[in-house]
Enzyme design. Structure first.
Site, PDB file in Angstrom:
ATOM      1  N   ASP A   7       0.742  -1.330  -0.022  1.00 55.41           N
ATOM      2  CA  ASP A   7       0.011  -0.112  -0.152  1.00 55.41           C
ATOM      3  C   ASP A   7       1.005   1.263  -0.056  1.00 55.41           C
ATOM      4  O   ASP A   7       1.835   1.196   0.411  1.00 55.41           O
ATOM      5  CB  ASP A   7      -0.792  -0.141   1.084  1.00 55.41           C
ATOM      6  CG  ASP A   7      -1.797   1.193   1.126  1.00 55.41           C
ATOM      7  OD1 ASP A   7      -2.509   1.448   0.246  1.00 55.41           O
ATOM      8  OD2 ASP A   7      -2.001   1.938   2.130  1.00 55.41           O
ATOM      9  N   SER A   8       0.433   2.528  -0.332  1.00 56.04           N
ATOM     10  CA  SER A   8       0.813   3.760  -0.409  1.00 56.04           C
ATOM     11  C   SER A   8       1.555   4.085   1.179  1.00 56.04           C
ATOM     12  O   SER A   8       2.165   4.922   1.302  1.00 56.04           O
ATOM     13  CB  SER A   8       0.189   4.626  -1.061  1.00 56.04           C
ATOM     14  OG  SER A   8      -1.218   4.813  -0.285  1.00 56.04           O
ATOM     15  N   CYS A  70      -3.686  -0.874  -2.402  1.00 52.32           N
ATOM     16  CA  CYS A  70      -4.086   0.427  -2.835  1.00 52.32           C
ATOM     17  C   CYS A  70      -4.809   0.436  -4.166  1.00 52.32           C
ATOM     18  O   CYS A  70      -4.427   0.101  -5.067  1.00 52.32           O
ATOM     19  CB  CYS A  70      -2.706   1.098  -2.872  1.00 52.32           C
ATOM     20  SG  CYS A  70      -2.959   3.034  -3.464  1.00 52.32           S
ATOM     21  N   GLU A 150      -6.378   9.088   9.168  1.00 55.14           N
ATOM     22  CA  GLU A 150      -5.052   8.724   9.658  1.00 55.14           C
ATOM     23  C   GLU A 150      -5.080   9.537  10.814  1.00 55.14           C
ATOM     24  O   GLU A 150      -4.037   9.172  11.586  1.00 55.14           O
ATOM     25  CB  GLU A 150      -3.949   9.482   8.376  1.00 55.14           C
ATOM     26  CG  GLU A 150      -4.149   8.899   7.348  1.00 55.14           C
ATOM     27  CD  GLU A 150      -2.903   8.211   6.778  1.00 55.14           C
ATOM     28  OE1 GLU A 150      -1.789   8.596   7.218  1.00 55.14           O
ATOM     29  OE2 GLU A 150      -2.688   7.466   5.943  1.00 55.14           O
ATOM     30  N   CYS A 181     -10.935   2.985  -1.846  1.00 56.44           N
ATOM     31  CA  CYS A 181      -9.709   3.641  -1.054  1.00 56.44           C
ATOM     32  C   CYS A 181      -9.675   3.023   0.256  1.00 56.44           C
ATOM     33  O   CYS A 181     -10.598   2.477   0.888  1.00 56.44           O
ATOM     34  CB  CYS A 181     -10.246   5.134  -0.794  1.00 56.44           C
ATOM     35  SG  CYS A 181      -8.625   5.797   0.174  1.00 56.44           S
ATOM     36  N   HIS A 183      -8.396   3.433   3.057  1.00 60.31           N
ATOM     37  CA  HIS A 183      -8.785   4.069   4.354  1.00 60.31           C
ATOM     38  C   HIS A 183     -10.304   3.750   4.620  1.00 60.31           C
ATOM     39  O   HIS A 183     -10.627   4.109   5.872  1.00 60.31           O
ATOM     40  CB  HIS A 183      -8.377   5.486   4.187  1.00 60.31           C
ATOM     41  CG  HIS A 183      -6.956   5.644   4.263  1.00 60.31           C
ATOM     42  ND1 HIS A 183      -6.364   5.285   3.448  1.00 60.31           N
ATOM     43  CD2 HIS A 183      -6.277   6.342   5.440  1.00 60.31           C
ATOM     44  CE1 HIS A 183      -4.920   5.629   3.517  1.00 60.31           C
ATOM     45  NE2 HIS A 183      -4.820   6.261   4.807  1.00 60.31           N
TER      46      HIS A 183
HETATM   47  N1  DGL Z   1      -4.010   4.100  -0.358  1.00 61.23           N
HETATM   48  C1  DGL Z   1      -4.750   4.850  -1.165  1.00 61.23           C
HETATM   49  C2  DGL Z   1      -5.750   4.202  -2.135  1.00 61.23           C
HETATM   50  O1  DGL Z   1      -6.488   3.147  -1.857  1.00 61.23           O
HETATM   51  C3  DGL Z   1      -5.338   5.863  -0.443  1.00 61.23           C
HETATM   52  C4  DGL Z   1      -3.945   6.868   0.371  1.00 61.23           C
HETATM   53  C5  DGL Z   1      -3.168   7.655  -0.734  1.00 61.23           C
HETATM   54  O2  DGL Z   1      -3.851   8.508  -1.446  1.00 61.23           O
HETATM   55  O3  DGL Z   1      -1.895   7.105  -1.011  1.00 61.23           O
HETATM   56  O4  DGL Z   1      -6.403   4.856  -3.118  1.00 61.23           O
END
Ligand code: DGL
Length: 246
Positions: A7-8, A70, A150, A181, A183
């Site tokens: 993930d990012s 992600c 977050e 997403c 989150h």
């Molecule tokens: N992990 C990213 C997503 O699912 C969200 C956070 C980001 O913008 O890196 O798109």
């Protein structure tokens, strides 16, 4: 089997949680690019470059399979990752679309995709859903939810005012809301309350777990599982959040 989860940042822990609950793998390697998050406001070339760098990490760790938790990476870099990986790579978009297909029988159902700006701009979900025959798909970038989650804001007046900001002029009630997403599953209770019980929430972590289970005929393992956490910055913070979320 050793499963990589990329993930990012920390958000992919929501996907890891579903994978851990299903107990399908013995070893998990989670890597979050916490030094460069968020990806959701970056351009395609940058997202692809960062994703390929993360792939090198997973090659070194010798994973057997890689899950791209992600959505933003899944939207822009999945094909190039697949082409460059010596192991199978899965993104969350196909799984999310399959989950919608399984839960909505009426092709006229109204679907709302909420995601980062980059994921929305890619129209990856919309295109895949239209291909499945769905007629009504709207996408909305709701990036403010990312820093809120977050910050540990999962409910309350601040989040409700963000709901008003994004959803007040929505002209329809969605039959399905895709949490596109990493989150967003963390605010799923608040979202469910906002939209009401009739709106079905689609969670990519649950969807990808189900897809893997079906595709590979995986059954629950009985042994203890091992999870290793890695991050490009402040791995201690990632571990702290993992303790709270998992
Ligand atoms: N992990 C990213 C997503 O699912 C969200 C956070 C980001 O913008 O890196 O798109």
């Amino acid at each position: 089997m050793r499963l990589g989860v990329f993930d990012s940042g920390v958000g992919g822990l929501s996907v890891l949680k579903s994978l851990l609950q299903a107990k399908l793998f013995k070893e998990y390697i989670y890597y979050g690019d916490t030094a460069r998050v968020p990806y959701g406001v970056k351009d395609k070339d940058t997202i692809v470059k960062f994703s390929l760098e993360a792939l090198d990490f997973f090659k070194e760790k010798k994973v057997d399979m890689l899950i791209i938790a992600c959505n933003t990476v899944s939207a822009y870099a999945l094909e190039i990752l697949k082409a460059n990986a010596p192991f199978p790579v899965f993104g969350v978009i196909k799984a999310g679309v399959l989950a919608v297909k399984n839960s909505l029988k009426n092709k006229k159902s109204k679907i709302l995709v909420i995601a980062t700006k980059a994921t929305v701009d890619s129209h990856a979900y919309k295109q895949a859903l239209l291909k499945e025959g769905f007629l009504w798909v709207e996408e909305k970038a709701t990036g403010l939810f990312v820093p809120m989650v977050e910050e540990g804001i999962f409910e309350g007046p601040f989040l409700n005012s963000a709901f008003e900001y994004y959803f007040n002029n929505l002209e329809f009630k969605p039959d399905a809301l895709i949490l596109a997403c990493t989150h967003f599953p963390l605010i799923s209770n608040a979202l469910q309350q906002h939209f009401g019980k009739q709106t079905k929430l689609i969670h990519s972590g649950e969807a990808i777990t189900l897809q893997l289970q079906k595709e590979f005929y995986l059954s629950q393992i009985q042994e203890n599982v091992n999870v290793e956490f890695y991050a490009s910055s402040d791995v201690e913070n990632l571990k702290k959040i993992a303790k709270l979320w998992l």
